[in-house]
Scaffold this active site. Structure first.
Site, mmCIF file in Angstrom:
data_model
loop_
_atom_site.group_PDB
_atom_site.id
_atom_site.type_symbol
_atom_site.label_atom_id
_atom_site.label_comp_id
_atom_site.label_asym_id
_atom_site.label_seq_id
_atom_site.Cartn_x
_atom_site.Cartn_y
_atom_site.Cartn_z
ATOM 1 N N HIS A 1 9.469 30.819 34.830
ATOM 2 C CA HIS A 1 8.828 32.025 34.311
ATOM 3 C C HIS A 1 9.827 33.380 34.276
ATOM 4 O O HIS A 1 10.272 33.558 35.254
ATOM 5 C CB HIS A 1 7.127 32.303 34.585
ATOM 6 C CG HIS A 1 6.839 32.952 35.958
ATOM 7 N ND1 HIS A 1 6.165 32.401 36.614
ATOM 8 C CD2 HIS A 1 7.902 33.910 36.702
ATOM 9 C CE1 HIS A 1 5.915 33.333 37.791
ATOM 10 N NE2 HIS A 1 7.042 34.038 37.967
ATOM 11 N N ASP B 1 5.585 43.626 34.695
ATOM 12 C CA ASP B 1 4.197 43.181 34.950
ATOM 13 C C ASP B 1 3.309 43.714 36.072
ATOM 14 O O ASP B 1 3.754 44.518 36.742
ATOM 15 C CB ASP B 1 4.252 41.535 35.133
ATOM 16 C CG ASP B 1 5.481 41.280 36.023
ATOM 17 O OD1 ASP B 1 5.987 42.154 36.836
ATOM 18 O OD2 ASP B 1 5.616 40.164 36.267
ATOM 19 N N GLU C 1 4.118 32.466 31.514
ATOM 20 C CA GLU C 1 4.402 31.173 32.170
ATOM 21 C C GLU C 1 4.787 30.146 31.349
ATOM 22 O O GLU C 1 4.867 30.174 30.170
ATOM 23 C CB GLU C 1 2.764 30.629 32.642
ATOM 24 C CG GLU C 1 2.268 31.795 33.647
ATOM 25 C CD GLU C 1 2.983 31.597 35.249
ATOM 26 O OE1 GLU C 1 3.834 30.682 35.230
ATOM 27 O OE2 GLU C 1 2.238 31.793 36.274
ATOM 28 N N ASN D 1 8.957 27.977 38.271
ATOM 29 C CA ASN D 1 8.831 27.366 37.086
ATOM 30 C C ASN D 1 9.414 27.817 35.855
ATOM 31 O O ASN D 1 8.999 27.338 34.737
ATOM 32 C CB ASN D 1 7.058 27.066 36.900
ATOM 33 C CG ASN D 1 6.576 28.467 36.870
ATOM 34 O OD1 ASN D 1 7.222 29.503 36.747
ATOM 35 N ND2 ASN D 1 5.352 28.475 36.375
#
Ligand code: GLP
Length: 252
Positions: free
Chosen positions: A138, A67, A143, A136
């Site tokens: 990811h 990313d 996400e 979280n």
């Protein structure tokens, strides 16, 4: 899924670098999927050590990063392109034309996503994919809620992720609100996946990823369905796992 727990982050990092070196040793032209964030920093340092001291060559390797922040050029110190250069590429012999990272400053985000996914199809599949995990759950910047069938896309970062990554910027307002990320499908196509997690802040996400239901609510849970996936954890990151129910946890 295999889970290996190490007494500390340093030992986890040595092991992860060894796995990468073994992959490159077995196949000099390996395609490696690389992650950024704090967690893999020492793995890359160990890999640089293997290059300098043991003659490990990355000259035929191709790399794909997961990313990049949308809106940051590679000269921005918080960009992932800059991170990869500083932490790995400048210290090893991989030719930069074999290095692929989404361009955060491309003229058109959609076009850049298409270009990147096209390169992955052309040069892939990835032999060994290194992953971190967000608080979280990811993976990459996929996400919670991201479709499992997703390919490289422009992602809106959640407030959670923006807060977690603010430490790499002067102020939290400076954290980009979007990023280009390889999709979950793109990640799952890798032949082998190694996820690294360190510290208590990851314990809950790790526990849900390995023993919770496979759900888009926790993107890393999809890894339970990958045929060759290993989680390398330190004690703190493993502390939420309830040992039982057929999950083989190995301690090193
Ligand atoms: C970022 C990256 C992820 C990384 C995660 C965890 O959001 N896009 O690829 O895995 O953070 O980072 P850290 O290792 O710093 O906790």
């Amino acid at each position: 899924m295999e889970v290996i727990v190490f007494p500390d982050y340093a030992k986890l990092s040595v092991y992860a670098a060894q796995m990468m070196a073994t992959q490159i040793g077995n196949k000099a032209t390996s395609v490696l999927g690389l992650a950024t964030g704090g967690t893999p920093v020492q793995t890359y340092q160990e890999l640089v050590g293997l290059h300098r001291e043991e003659g490990l060559s990355l000259s035929e390797v191709t790399t794909f990063n997961l990313d990049e922040y949308w809106g940051l050029s590679g000269s921005h110190p918080a960009s992932y392109r800059y991170y990869m250069w500083e932490n790995l590429f400048r210290h090893v012999d991989v030719p930069m034309e074999q290095v692929h990272i989404p361009h955060g400053d491309a003229p058109d985000a959609m076009e850049e996503c298409r270009r990147y996914e096209g390169l992955l199809s052309e040069l892939g599949p990835i032999d060994l994919q290194i992953l971190g995990i967000g608080n979280n759950g990811h993976i990459g910047f996929n996400e919670p809620g991201t479709e499992f069938g997703s390919i490289t896309a422009l992602i809106d970062l959640t407030p959670d992720t923006i807060a977690a990554n603010a430490r790499f910027f002067e102020a939290s307002e400076d954290v980009p609100r979007q990023a280009i990320s390889m999709g979950i499908k793109s990640i799952m196509q890798a032949r082998q996946i190694v996820l690294l997690a360190s510290g208590a802040s990851k314990a809950e996400a790790v526990a849900k990823a390995v023993t919770g239901p496979v759900s888009t609510a926790l993107p890393a849970s999809i890894l339970q369905l990958h045929p060759q996936c290993t989680f390398l954890l330190d004690e703190a990151a493993a502390s939420g796992i309830d040992n039982g129910e057929g999950l083989a946890v190995k301690r090193m």
